[in-house]
Design a protein around this motif. Structure first.
Motif, short mmCIF file in Angstrom:
data_model
loop_
_atom_site.label_atom_id
_atom_site.label_comp_id
_atom_site.label_asym_id
_atom_site.label_seq_id
_atom_site.Cartn_x
_atom_site.Cartn_y
_atom_site.Cartn_z
N HIS A 285 -20.37 -8.15 74.14
CA HIS A 285 -20.43 -8.30 72.70
C HIS A 285 -20.37 -6.92 72.05
O HIS A 285 -21.23 -6.08 72.27
CB HIS A 285 -21.74 -9.00 72.31
CG HIS A 285 -21.78 -9.44 70.87
ND1 HIS A 285 -21.81 -8.53 69.83
CD2 HIS A 285 -21.81 -10.66 70.30
CE1 HIS A 285 -21.86 -9.19 68.68
NE2 HIS A 285 -21.86 -10.48 68.94
N PRO A 286 -19.32 -6.64 71.25
CA PRO A 286 -19.20 -5.30 70.64
C PRO A 286 -20.24 -5.09 69.55
O PRO A 286 -20.82 -6.05 69.02
CB PRO A 286 -17.78 -5.32 70.07
CG PRO A 286 -17.51 -6.76 69.77
CD PRO A 286 -18.22 -7.53 70.85
N SER A 287 -20.47 -3.84 69.19
CA SER A 287 -21.39 -3.55 68.09
C SER A 287 -20.74 -3.93 66.77
O SER A 287 -19.51 -3.99 66.64
CB SER A 287 -21.75 -2.07 68.08
OG SER A 287 -20.59 -1.27 67.87
N ILE A 288 -21.57 -4.19 65.78
CA ILE A 288 -21.10 -4.52 64.43
C ILE A 288 -21.26 -3.28 63.56
O ILE A 288 -22.36 -2.73 63.44
CB ILE A 288 -21.88 -5.70 63.84
CG1 ILE A 288 -21.63 -6.98 64.67
CG2 ILE A 288 -21.50 -5.95 62.38
CD1 ILE A 288 -22.47 -8.16 64.25
N GLU A 289 -20.18 -2.83 63.00
CA GLU A 289 -20.20 -1.63 62.16
C GLU A 289 -20.66 -1.99 60.75
O GLU A 289 -20.17 -2.95 60.16
CB GLU A 289 -18.80 -1.01 62.12
CG GLU A 289 -18.72 0.26 61.29
CD GLU A 289 -17.31 0.85 61.26
OE1 GLU A 289 -17.15 1.99 60.80
OE2 GLU A 289 -16.37 0.13 61.69
N VAL A 290 -21.60 -1.23 60.21
CA VAL A 290 -22.08 -1.42 58.84
C VAL A 290 -21.59 -0.26 57.99
O VAL A 290 -21.88 0.90 58.29
CB VAL A 290 -23.62 -1.51 58.78
CG1 VAL A 290 -24.08 -1.64 57.34
CG2 VAL A 290 -24.12 -2.71 59.59
N ILE A 291 -20.84 -0.56 56.96
CA ILE A 291 -20.30 0.45 56.05
C ILE A 291 -21.00 0.31 54.70
O ILE A 291 -20.90 -0.73 54.05
CB ILE A 291 -18.78 0.28 55.88
CG1 ILE A 291 -18.08 0.40 57.24
CG2 ILE A 291 -18.24 1.32 54.90
CD1 ILE A 291 -16.60 0.11 57.18
N LYS A 292 -21.73 1.36 54.31
CA LYS A 292 -22.48 1.32 53.06
C LYS A 292 -21.79 2.20 52.01
O LYS A 292 -21.49 3.36 52.27
CB LYS A 292 -23.92 1.79 53.29
CG LYS A 292 -24.71 0.88 54.21
CD LYS A 292 -26.18 1.25 54.27
CE LYS A 292 -26.41 2.53 55.01
NZ LYS A 292 -27.87 2.79 55.22
N SER A 293 -21.57 1.61 50.85
CA SER A 293 -21.03 2.36 49.70
C SER A 293 -22.00 2.17 48.54
O SER A 293 -21.80 1.33 47.66
CB SER A 293 -19.63 1.85 49.33
OG SER A 293 -18.73 1.98 50.42
N SER A 332 -10.34 -9.64 68.58
CA SER A 332 -9.82 -8.79 69.66
C SER A 332 -9.14 -7.53 69.14
O SER A 332 -9.19 -6.49 69.78
CB SER A 332 -8.84 -9.60 70.52
OG SER A 332 -7.80 -10.14 69.71
N ASN A 333 -8.50 -7.62 67.97
CA ASN A 333 -7.80 -6.46 67.42
C ASN A 333 -8.52 -5.88 66.21
O ASN A 333 -7.96 -5.04 65.50
CB ASN A 333 -6.37 -6.85 67.02
CG ASN A 333 -5.54 -7.30 68.22
OD1 ASN A 333 -5.64 -6.72 69.30
ND2 ASN A 333 -4.75 -8.34 68.03
N LEU A 334 -9.74 -6.32 65.97
CA LEU A 334 -10.48 -5.89 64.80
C LEU A 334 -11.85 -5.35 65.20
O LEU A 334 -12.40 -5.73 66.23
CB LEU A 334 -10.68 -7.04 63.81
CG LEU A 334 -9.43 -7.67 63.19
CD1 LEU A 334 -9.81 -8.91 62.39
CD2 LEU A 334 -8.72 -6.66 62.29
N ILE A 335 -12.38 -4.47 64.38
CA ILE A 335 -13.76 -4.00 64.55
C ILE A 335 -14.66 -4.88 63.69
O ILE A 335 -14.45 -4.96 62.47
CB ILE A 335 -13.90 -2.53 64.12
CG1 ILE A 335 -13.02 -1.63 64.99
CG2 ILE A 335 -15.37 -2.09 64.19
CD1 ILE A 335 -13.01 -0.18 64.53
N PRO A 336 -15.66 -5.56 64.28
CA PRO A 336 -16.56 -6.38 63.46
C PRO A 336 -17.26 -5.50 62.43
O PRO A 336 -17.86 -4.47 62.78
CB PRO A 336 -17.55 -6.95 64.48
CG PRO A 336 -16.87 -6.83 65.80
CD PRO A 336 -16.01 -5.61 65.72
#
Length: 421
Positions: A285-293, A332-336
């Motif tokens: 299970h890949p990590s989930i990236e959190v982007i804060k703006s 598969s081709n995306l970053i969560p």
């Protein structure tokens, strides 16, 4: 008499009879229960059948070596949480780095010093025991929370939630305070002993042969260099747990009787801290990236604990959507990703956008998202209460707006609008 507070056992993995004898004698002298495996394959098989509390794992063995054994143990859900300490004569930095990257918690250099073996084993058993205790506390409180959810909706209050989480924070705070408060004096003792030993070396540069042999067997220079590193690791771990405890306390504020001025960014960050275990990579299970703006927001007059509950419900749903997309093979081709953006609009409303790139929601279901007991999740994975509670808090209690934009296969965005005053 068994001096070991754990009821489990330690697994020693080594093909060298001398090493097995030394380790067995050291553990036995302190009352630790242990078992032995002579190669990696049998160690994995034993660990799957009956999980040990700790594994002392030799690096160089016939068949699969210690590194490969560690890798297989860490990818197996049954054995991945067992702490592994490498026992090795390899002193190069690449070997140490490789061991830690595979998930080992420590290493013990050969030849063994009995005091060092016992000290490291005790430290990691105590850390594992503390972690298990905290996990059980969280699990118990979570179950109690799930049972209370329907009642919370009916009574239109969330004070019970705050009390539960505050209880978890309190239970965490006591043991971690004990650890963190003792690290500083332990550092002072270690520094003092180090200075004393160096002074002895300076005043008595020609020790007896017996002392010279003992220094060599212990590898005194390495021990003196490594002790501060171990203490720093303990301090870092305790600080991380303290940060989690602080986030829980911040999250659990339930000032339900009156609105107060609050920093909503602090509420968002506290919620993300609580959800860290679900955002990290785990196995395949890949990590989930959190982007804060984050924009510049004033303090907002609100019910702090209830707004934190809104953030929790929406962010947890975003994680669920990403988990589902990952299981379906759609990432598969995306970053969560989860994106969080804040701003103030022209009408003096605080706007908070929380978006994910998960499975999305069909148009026919969007209108029912905020209905009590309605859920888009599979049986057993959703109560249908989270979004209805969030809607009630935002719209009814704060006179705000809660909207959702979603497209199947693209993702979902929740938009929260709260009046500043």
């Amino acid at each position: 008499m068994n001096k070991n507070p754990n009821t489990g056992f330690i697994l020693i993995v080594d093909d060298n009879p001398t090493n097995l004898s030394v380790l067995s004698e050291a553990l036995n002298s302190e009352g630790f229960r242990f078992r032995v495996a002579v190669d990696g394959e049998s160690a994995i098989a034993q660990s799957e059948r009956n999980q040990p509390e700790l594994i002392l794992l030799d690096v160089q063995m016939p068949g699969i070596d210690g590194f490969e054994t560690c890798r297989r143990l860490k990818v197996n859900p049954v054995t991945q949480n067992i702490p592994i300490i490498f026992t090795t004569a390899l002193a190069d930095m690449d070997s140490k780095t490789k061991g830690f990257s595979l998930g080992a918690v420590d290493y013990i250099p050969k030849p063994f010093a009995q005091e060092e073996v016992i000290a490291r084993v005790r430290v990691h058993l105590q850390l594992k025991q503390l972690t298990g205790f905290l996990e059980q506390q969280v699990s118990d409180r979570t179950k109690a929370l799930q049972q209370a959810q329907v009642k919370l909706v009916q009574q239109e209050k969330l004070s019970t939630l705050g009390e539960l989480i505050a209880g978890i924070a309190h239970e965490m705070n006591n043991p971690i305070s004990f650890i963190s408060n003792n690290i500083l004096p332990l550092k002072e003792y270690t520094t003092g002993i180090t200075k004393l030993l160096l002074l002895y070396k300076q005043e008595y540069p020609n020790p007896t042969a017996k002392i010279t042999t003992a220094i060599k067997d212990l590898d005194l220079s390495f021990v003196l260099e490594d002790m501060p590193k171990i203490l720093s690791s303990l301090q870092l771990g305790s600080e991380r747990i303290q940060n989690l405890s602080n986030s829980l306390r911040s999250f659990s504020r339930s000032d339900s009787d009156a609105k107060i001025l609050a920093d909503l960014h602090l509420g968002l960050d506290s919620t993300l801290m609580i959800l860290q275990h679900r955002l990290k990579a785990n196995g395949d299970h890949p990590s989930i990236e959190v982007i804060k703006s984050y924009g510049t927001l004033p303090q907002v007059n609100c019910y702090v604990g209830e707004m934190n509950q809104v953030f929790m419900n929406i962010l947890a749903n975003a994680v669920d959507a990403l988990d589902e997309a990952i299981m379906q093979g759609k990432m598969s081709n995306l970053i969560p990703q989860i994106q969080i953006a804040t701003e103030i609009d022209s009408e003096q409303l605080v706007i908070i956008r929380i978006a994910d790139n998960g499975v999305g929601i069909p148009e026919r279901l969007k209108k029912r998202l905020f209905e009590p007991l309605f859920t888009t999740k599979t049986v057993g994975k959703g109560t249908g209460l989270g979004l209805s509670i969030a809607y009630q808090i935002v719209v009814e209690k704060h006179k705000g707006v809660l909207e959702v934009n979603s497209q199947p296969g693209v993702g979902t965005e929740f938009i929260i609008k709260i009046p500043i005053i």
